[in-house]
Design an enzyme around this catalytic site. Sequence first.
Site, PDB file in Angstrom:
ATOM      1  CD  GLU B 135      -2.718  -1.203   2.529  1.00 53.53           C
ATOM      2  OE1 GLU B 135      -2.618  -0.251   3.338  1.00 53.53           O
ATOM      3  OE2 GLU B 135      -3.510  -2.137   2.662  1.00 53.53           O
ATOM      4  N   GLY B 137       1.229   3.365   2.134  1.00 57.95           N
ATOM      5  CA  GLY B 137       1.854   3.562   3.447  1.00 57.95           C
ATOM      6  C   GLY B 137       2.387   2.288   4.063  1.00 57.95           C
ATOM      7  CB  ILE B 165      -0.721  -4.830  -7.332  1.00 61.15           C
ATOM      8  CG1 ILE B 165      -0.949  -4.140  -5.982  1.00 61.15           C
ATOM      9  CG2 ILE B 165      -1.124  -6.295  -7.286  1.00 61.15           C
ATOM     10  CD1 ILE B 165      -0.094  -4.632  -4.830  1.00 61.15           C
ATOM     11  CD  GLU B 371       8.189 -11.546  -2.675  1.00 64.38           C
ATOM     12  OE1 GLU B 371       8.342 -12.085  -1.582  1.00 64.38           O
ATOM     13  OE2 GLU B 371       7.574 -12.036  -3.625  1.00 64.38           O
ATOM     14  CB  THR B 373      14.330  -2.604   1.274  1.00 59.19           C
ATOM     15  OG1 THR B 373      14.289  -2.541   2.710  1.00 59.19           O
ATOM     16  CG2 THR B 373      13.182  -1.797   0.686  1.00 59.19           C
TER      17      THR B 373
END
Lengths: 361, 390
Positions: B135, B137, B165, B371, B373
């Site tokens: 999202e 945030g 996405i 996935e 950092t």
Amino acid sequence: MIDLELGDELALLVDTARSFAQEQLAPHFRAAEAAREVAAPVRAAFAQIGLAALELPESLGGAGLGPLARALVNEELAAGDPGAALALDPLGPALYPLLELGGEDALARLAAPLLADEGGRAVLVCAEDAQLRIDGERVSGSVPWVPADRPRLLVVLTAEGGYALVEGFEAEVLRGAGLRAAGAAALRLEHAPLAARWHDPRAAARARARARLYAASLLLGVLRFGAEFSRGYAQERVAFGRPIGHHQGLAFLITDMHIAVEGARLLIHEAAWRAEAGDDFAPAAASAWVETVDVSGWIGPACVQILGGHGFMQDYPMEKVMREARALGLWLGGADAAREEAGRDLCDTRPPLALSPGGLL
Amino acid sequence: MDFTIDAKMRDRLSEARAWGREQIRPAGLEADRMGAPLPVDHPYFEAFLARGDGRTRWPGPGVKPDRPRPGLVVLSLLLAEETAYWDRGVIVAGPGPGLPEPNVLAMGTEEQKQRFLGPFREPDRPRWACFAMTEPGAGSDAAAIRTHARKDGDHWILNGAKCFIGNASRADWILVQATIDPSKGREAQRAFFVERGTPGLGGFKIEKKMGLKAYESTSFSLQDCRIPAANLLGGEARYEQRAGFKTAMRTFNAGRPIIAANAVGIGRAALDEALAFAREHDLLGDARVRDRLEACARRLRLARLVCLKAGWLADRGRANIVEASMSKALAAGVAQQATSLGMELLGTVGARGDHLIEKLYRDAKAMDIVEGTGQIQRVIIARQLVGLPR
């Protein structure tokens, strides 16, 4: 099929070496460093567990195991005390030129007398680390450092082959930057007679590659110990109200040390496996050695750093980790010669697909 | 201990290599030139289906799935590396049940498998599904998502926004991660099947990206999006305690080594191109160049081995949380180093913007972000190593 399980035999070997290192070497590392040798009871205990002649052919009374077993055992012993690990191995990496270039005859003639004499040591010197010249059947010159006080057998490895000497060299005992439990000396040769001389570049390359794996696995053990010790310290030492390992700056450093140790280990194991599989393992061994030396350049100082002032003091073993890691990385031609070899090998590979998995593994 | 790639694996890799050379690389270059994702009717996708790809692993109603073959994860990592060598963006663009499939297989009801995976058994056309966690945030901190789900009789009402996405605007359904109570953290998270065309699902915006242009990274919103209660993945019973969050994390644990393998593939491609360029321009006589190429090759091999170890542990059903994060943290950095070195060897040729290495340089950066950092991977590892508090 890819399988990273050690198997029962190697797992037992690791357990045995680890127990010995933790019970017999680690508790006495300062004493061994001061005495420049391993105490007799520790030697006796080592002789009993059957690790003394790990790679020596069975025909000569050895266990006849290969580079992978050696790498695993070296890591464990060096995590206890790398100098002691060297002191307990009479032939050390000098075994490889004898085995690869001279064969069992050379081993029987040059190594067997040494093995019969407790405390007798052989040293391996890569020609680029020394100033030696051959005149007929005699050798003169000097070797700045070997990790032994009074070696009985000197084996010199060149690009084309190698040679061995059993007399005609004098040892000047040095303090040594690290690995003091093994001793340290400079050698001076005055018309020393050759005991053997071999010419076989391919065999010399194999011997050098095995020697690099030997040294890399010792260095790995030092780094593992340093990383684990400093990790433990970081969980206990409190600063600004919490364990220092909970400050992200150190947490990430510890994480990176862990990743680096694991990565170096996998490169060493893969190269050793290649050696046992009969592949051309010299480039992989060179890579493993370079990687281990490269990461040792920052892991050693980082171990001291995590302990702060305590790291600098000899009450803790981290200063020893830093010294020994540096000394080991200078051995056997250091990383640069290996880097050059691996680089040339890579550049000779015709693209595309220089690293295709099918070709690599 | 054995590092052998057996004959079967080699054959699969050879096939992937040929497919990559003939199909994946050209499609990836085309998308990069267009600056847009491959359209849904691109011939690549038809060829992909014709090849037998884009299908579900679900065997069908009432059929017990085969036990996973030994070495399956390792094989998938090797294939992920090999295909990403040719173009990682095209791989992600590929049709199929994709990222959410493992969760549906593990947690979905039989009815849900039939409804949502059934169409992927013998797809009549290229079909996509996708998983929506990120999202605006909440990126790596997946526990912080705010997309809200409220029960309303036999339905759930979803409100929120998702971003970045993969394949969302073309997906038949999206597995949306949402929370029933943001104050309750992970235990309140649920996953919902949201089908295309559901009222309230909209605002699709395909992002303009620096690299990996072949697949769409899409933002969308859920505004009073009403979905049947039957679309809650696994049913309510599955969501007791913290199982909801684990749905998402299971995907991540399986995904990190795959991303790492992708990164190794991208790095390898950069290394090969750099070697070719250096050879063509007589740079290999310079020891500094050789040293840097050697370091690059060595670190790629190392990253691959760490990645394979993570996969090997997964194949054995052993915990791999540290190794999975290690592989991701390591490989993403190594890939960036490889592509950056390639650019440096190119010199001003790299600045032209039309060399494959320049594309790889842009593509590789994402591997250190998706996935979790590199920093998040270190946080995960540090929790295990030194008990770094949450």
